[in-house]
Scaffold this motif. Structure first.
Motif, short mmCIF file in Angstrom:
data_model
loop_
_atom_site.label_atom_id
_atom_site.label_comp_id
_atom_site.label_asym_id
_atom_site.label_seq_id
_atom_site.Cartn_x
_atom_site.Cartn_y
_atom_site.Cartn_z
N ARG A 128 -2.58 -15.04 -23.65
CA ARG A 128 -3.97 -15.18 -23.23
C ARG A 128 -3.97 -15.59 -21.77
O ARG A 128 -3.49 -16.67 -21.40
CB ARG A 128 -4.68 -16.23 -24.08
N MET A 130 -6.56 -16.00 -19.01
CA MET A 130 -7.95 -16.03 -18.55
C MET A 130 -7.98 -16.01 -17.03
O MET A 130 -7.15 -16.64 -16.36
CB MET A 130 -8.66 -17.28 -19.09
N GLU A 131 -8.91 -15.28 -16.49
CA GLU A 131 -8.93 -15.07 -15.05
C GLU A 131 -9.30 -16.33 -14.27
O GLU A 131 -9.19 -16.38 -13.05
CB GLU A 131 -9.90 -13.93 -14.74
N SER A 146 -6.56 -10.53 -20.82
CA SER A 146 -7.44 -11.27 -19.93
C SER A 146 -8.87 -11.12 -20.42
O SER A 146 -9.13 -10.60 -21.50
CB SER A 146 -7.30 -10.75 -18.49
N GLU A 147 -9.82 -11.55 -19.62
CA GLU A 147 -11.22 -11.51 -20.03
C GLU A 147 -11.76 -10.09 -20.11
O GLU A 147 -12.72 -9.83 -20.84
CB GLU A 147 -12.06 -12.34 -19.07
N SER A 148 -11.15 -9.15 -19.41
CA SER A 148 -11.70 -7.79 -19.39
C SER A 148 -10.64 -6.70 -19.52
O SER A 148 -10.94 -5.53 -19.30
CB SER A 148 -12.50 -7.56 -18.10
#
Length: 261
Positions: A128, A130-131, A146-148
């Protein structure tokens, strides 16, 4: 009557090219993979059939694979093999070097230039990433969610390289490009939920949506490895143009469209 010299000149090149072609074909491993990706959960599972060709020059009693996704450089990502079969028969296997090396003992010695099929079932999870996370807390970004987006590299068992000193099983240095593999031919079917942009090493030869899921098939020769990136279509877009007869594609975040153009 056929001139013997002319017949010799015709046959020798033909035989030579045939032998060369046979050698190239026989020496190239191939991977046939079905991969199912749970994008939202950041997990995956699959099955890969590897055609192994013994081009070592020696009879082999075992075959070795690398699981690069378990290297510390990949952070908290994991790759787990759950079953191994050789020529359709389930075989025991052993894990070494912090689960980055998988050893399969063969029930019979494999002579030089002979081949066999090894089928491996696996599953895993991307790190995981996250940006908003601090870069020091992230892995290499090669096997991440990531988130996208979701990047899948080193996510499956890969044949270990056999060199002058035998099987190359050296641990990674902890930096740089840790993946070492023979150039191989790949056919991979990626199934995931609909609405994502799936980017591989080539354009998918086919894609089919079935309700809430979609499958993309990629076929390419002589790849060092197969990697794929799944993108949130709402966050990314694609631009392409012809440059001297070559199509150049650029994939970028929508909020970076001015810089991308």
């Amino acid at each position: 009557m056929v001139n013997p010299r002319r017949l010799f000149r015709l046959l020798v090149p033909a035989i030579g090219w045939s032998l060369l072609l046979a050698f190239v074909l026989s020496a190239t491993p191939s991977y046939d993979m079905d991969l199912h990706v749970d994008y939202d959960d950041g997990t995956f599972q699959g099955q890969v059939t590897v055609e192994y060709v013994n081009d070592t020059g020696h009879a082999q009693n075992l075959v070795l694979f690398r699981l690069f996704g378990n290297d510390p450089l990949f952070g908290t990502a994991r790759v787990i093999v759950t079953e191994v079969a050789v020529e359709g028969r389930e075989r025991p296997y052993q894990m070494f070097s912090d689960d980055t090396v998988l050893l399969v003992e063969l029930d019979a010695s494999l002579p030089p230039e002979e081949r066999l099929m090894v089928q491996l079932t696996f599953r895993g999870a991307a790190e995981r990433w996250m940006e908003t996370s601090a870069p020091s807390l992230r892995g290499s970004g090669l096997l991440t969610r990531s988130e996208s987006s979701m990047t899948l590299s080193g996510f499956y068992p890969m044949l270990a390289v056999y060199g002058p000193n035998g099987w190359d099983l050296n641990p990674s240095p902890g930096f740089g490009d840790v993946i070492m593999a023979e150039a191989s031919d790949y056919t991979v079917r990626v199934t995931t939920r609909s609405g994502l942009r799936v980017v591989g090493p080539c354009q998918p030869s086919s894609d089919a949506a079935q309700g809430e899921s979609a499958t993309y098939q990629f076929s390419a020769p002589n790849l060092r490895e197969f990697s794929v990136v799944l993108l949130d279509s709402a966050s990314y877009t694609v631009s392409s143009r012809q440059v001297d007869g070559v199509e150049v594609r650029s994939i970028f975040r929508r909020d970076n469209s001015v810089a991308a153009d």
